[in-house]
Design an enzyme around this catalytic site. Sequence first.
Site, PDB file in Angstrom:
ATOM      1  N   ASP A  58     -65.487 -81.830 -72.282  1.00 29.96           N
ATOM      2  CA  ASP A  58     -66.856 -81.544 -72.699  1.00 29.96           C
ATOM      3  C   ASP A  58     -66.850 -80.190 -73.405  1.00 29.96           C
ATOM      4  OD1 ASP A  58     -69.478 -80.810 -73.013  1.00 29.96           O
ATOM      5  OD2 ASP A  58     -70.142 -81.666 -71.106  1.00 29.96           O
TER       6      ASP A  58
ATOM      7  N   LYS B  91     -74.618 -78.999 -79.829  1.00 29.61           N
ATOM      8  CA  LYS B  91     -74.946 -77.622 -80.190  1.00 29.61           C
ATOM      9  C   LYS B  91     -74.511 -77.227 -81.608  1.00 29.61           C
ATOM     10  CE  LYS B  91     -75.284 -76.433 -75.383  1.00 29.61           C
ATOM     11  NZ  LYS B  91     -76.512 -76.011 -74.789  1.00 29.61           N
TER      12      LYS B  91
ATOM     13  N   TYR C 179     -71.537 -78.984 -65.936  1.00 27.92           N
ATOM     14  CA  TYR C 179     -72.742 -79.728 -66.310  1.00 27.92           C
ATOM     15  C   TYR C 179     -72.448 -80.527 -67.567  1.00 27.92           C
ATOM     16  CZ  TYR C 179     -77.566 -80.643 -67.850  1.00 27.92           C
ATOM     17  OH  TYR C 179     -78.749 -81.241 -68.258  1.00 27.92           O
TER      18      TYR C 179
HETATM   19  N1  PMP Z   1     -72.453 -80.516 -71.693  1.00 29.20           N
HETATM   20  C1  PMP Z   1     -72.482 -79.190 -71.579  1.00 29.20           C
HETATM   21  C2  PMP Z   1     -71.212 -78.439 -71.315  1.00 29.20           C
HETATM   22  C3  PMP Z   1     -73.693 -78.495 -71.721  1.00 29.20           C
HETATM   23  O1  PMP Z   1     -73.719 -77.162 -71.593  1.00 29.20           O
HETATM   24  C4  PMP Z   1     -74.871 -79.239 -71.997  1.00 29.20           C
HETATM   25  C5  PMP Z   1     -76.215 -78.560 -72.162  1.00 29.20           C
HETATM   26  N2  PMP Z   1     -76.268 -77.229 -72.111  1.00 29.20           N
HETATM   27  C6  PMP Z   1     -74.780 -80.619 -72.097  1.00 29.20           C
HETATM   28  C7  PMP Z   1     -73.558 -81.231 -71.957  1.00 29.20           C
HETATM   29  C8  PMP Z   1     -76.006 -81.436 -72.372  1.00 29.20           C
HETATM   30  O2  PMP Z   1     -76.428 -81.230 -73.676  1.00 29.20           O
HETATM   31  P1  PMP Z   1     -77.968 -81.493 -74.083  1.00 29.20           P
HETATM   32  O3  PMP Z   1     -78.781 -80.448 -73.403  1.00 29.20           O
HETATM   33  O4  PMP Z   1     -77.934 -81.388 -75.589  1.00 29.20           O
HETATM   34  O5  PMP Z   1     -78.319 -82.873 -73.658  1.00 29.20           O
END
Ligand code: PMP
Length: 434
Positions: free
Chosen positions: A239, A267, A144
Amino acid sequence: MNTDRSEALYAQACELIPGGVDSPVRAFTAVGGAPRFIERGEGAYLFDVDGNRYVDYVMSWGPLIHGHAFPPVLEAVSNAAALGTTFGAPTPLEVELAALITGAMPAIEMVRFVNSGTEAAMSAIRVARAFTGRDLIVKFAGNYHGHADMLLVSAGSGGLTFGVPSSPGVPAGATADTLIAPYNETDALESTFDSHGERIAAVILELVPGNMGVIGPFPEFLAAVRRLCDRSGALLIADEVITGFRVAAGGAQQALGLVPDLTVLGKIIGGGLPVGAYGGRREIMRLVAPEGPVYQAGTLSGNPLAMAAGIASLSALRAPGFHERLGDTTARVAGGLRTLAAEAAVPVTVNHVTGMLTVFFTGKPVRTLADAQSSDTRAFARFHAAMLDRGCYLPPSQFEAWMISSAHTDQIIDQTLPAAREAFRHAALDAGRD
Ligand code: PMP
């Protein structure tokens, strides 16, 4: 456990906010029951509006590596707020946080701050496409990267396919340039590159996926991703929104010895305030406006509150031995859960890396999305409910990572494990009833 006030708020919220929540997984749809409305957090604990206390294993889904209401973060935020919350102009704090990030992650020579992981992934892909002059991206099923249209995609029929939108409202055209491949399967990725290599701008991946539950990459798979990108001229986008500064001070890329071209962060680098960032090799990042032609902007990007919280958070995890201790704590929780599940004769596989773990309710090793999907999600739901009743707040989905923080002391974990002993028994006893 009395949850009257949470239930009343949830009913009211459902009238005002779709599903009563501002991000879907919070609604507990996968496990049933009403979500708890939270009043405050302190260290490893959450307190709901009915006064119930929980040991928190969600930790806002990752940002709170030092626990809730971490004093250095609170102090930094209140000091920054007293000077004004946003200027829409550069501040020294952005330079300081950028230096902390580039210092910890050598693959990031330049970085741009945004406001969420979604924005960061979307922007990294834009600059990768501009750098390579190509359109196709490769995404792995079960990874994701936020909810940008081109990434809201699932595999169409057939193993390796052009993606199809996984949400109404995403036009087919938006995902037409997204190829989906299975994670941890080198042969499949080789076939994707054989067919499309010269048109692929980038491969984006979670180095240690957390979004299908925690799954460790095979070293040969990661090596193949790097090799195939190099051979075809595609960029590798790591990511590290979850893993950055969690799995190791230099992220999963340091722990796994992989050098990406671009990295996506979020995060922890915001210490619990909204933030994201993308960065990488200087020659690539120089394409970003105003230095280069690739447009990307944000009114609140780099705002002083988020920067101050991020600086405090990253500075504190430079304490000697921080990640070793976090790794030991995670291993202790994971080991305890394995033992207790075995005692209760519940087949589970517990995958963990420093700071994150998943208890998969399946007896087989979990290395792929298909392995994860073989989990008994109803057993997980029973386990989740029993843990919640016993004051342990777990991610409300089988396919998420439990987050461990430095506030999870041995003493607090000792409270969790007896609860898990009963919850495993509960999951096993109730099996077959529903
Ligand atoms: N990349 C990863 C690996 C994530 O786990 C997340 C959200 N948990 C995102 C991108 C998207 O981040 P956000 O919810 O801050 O938009």
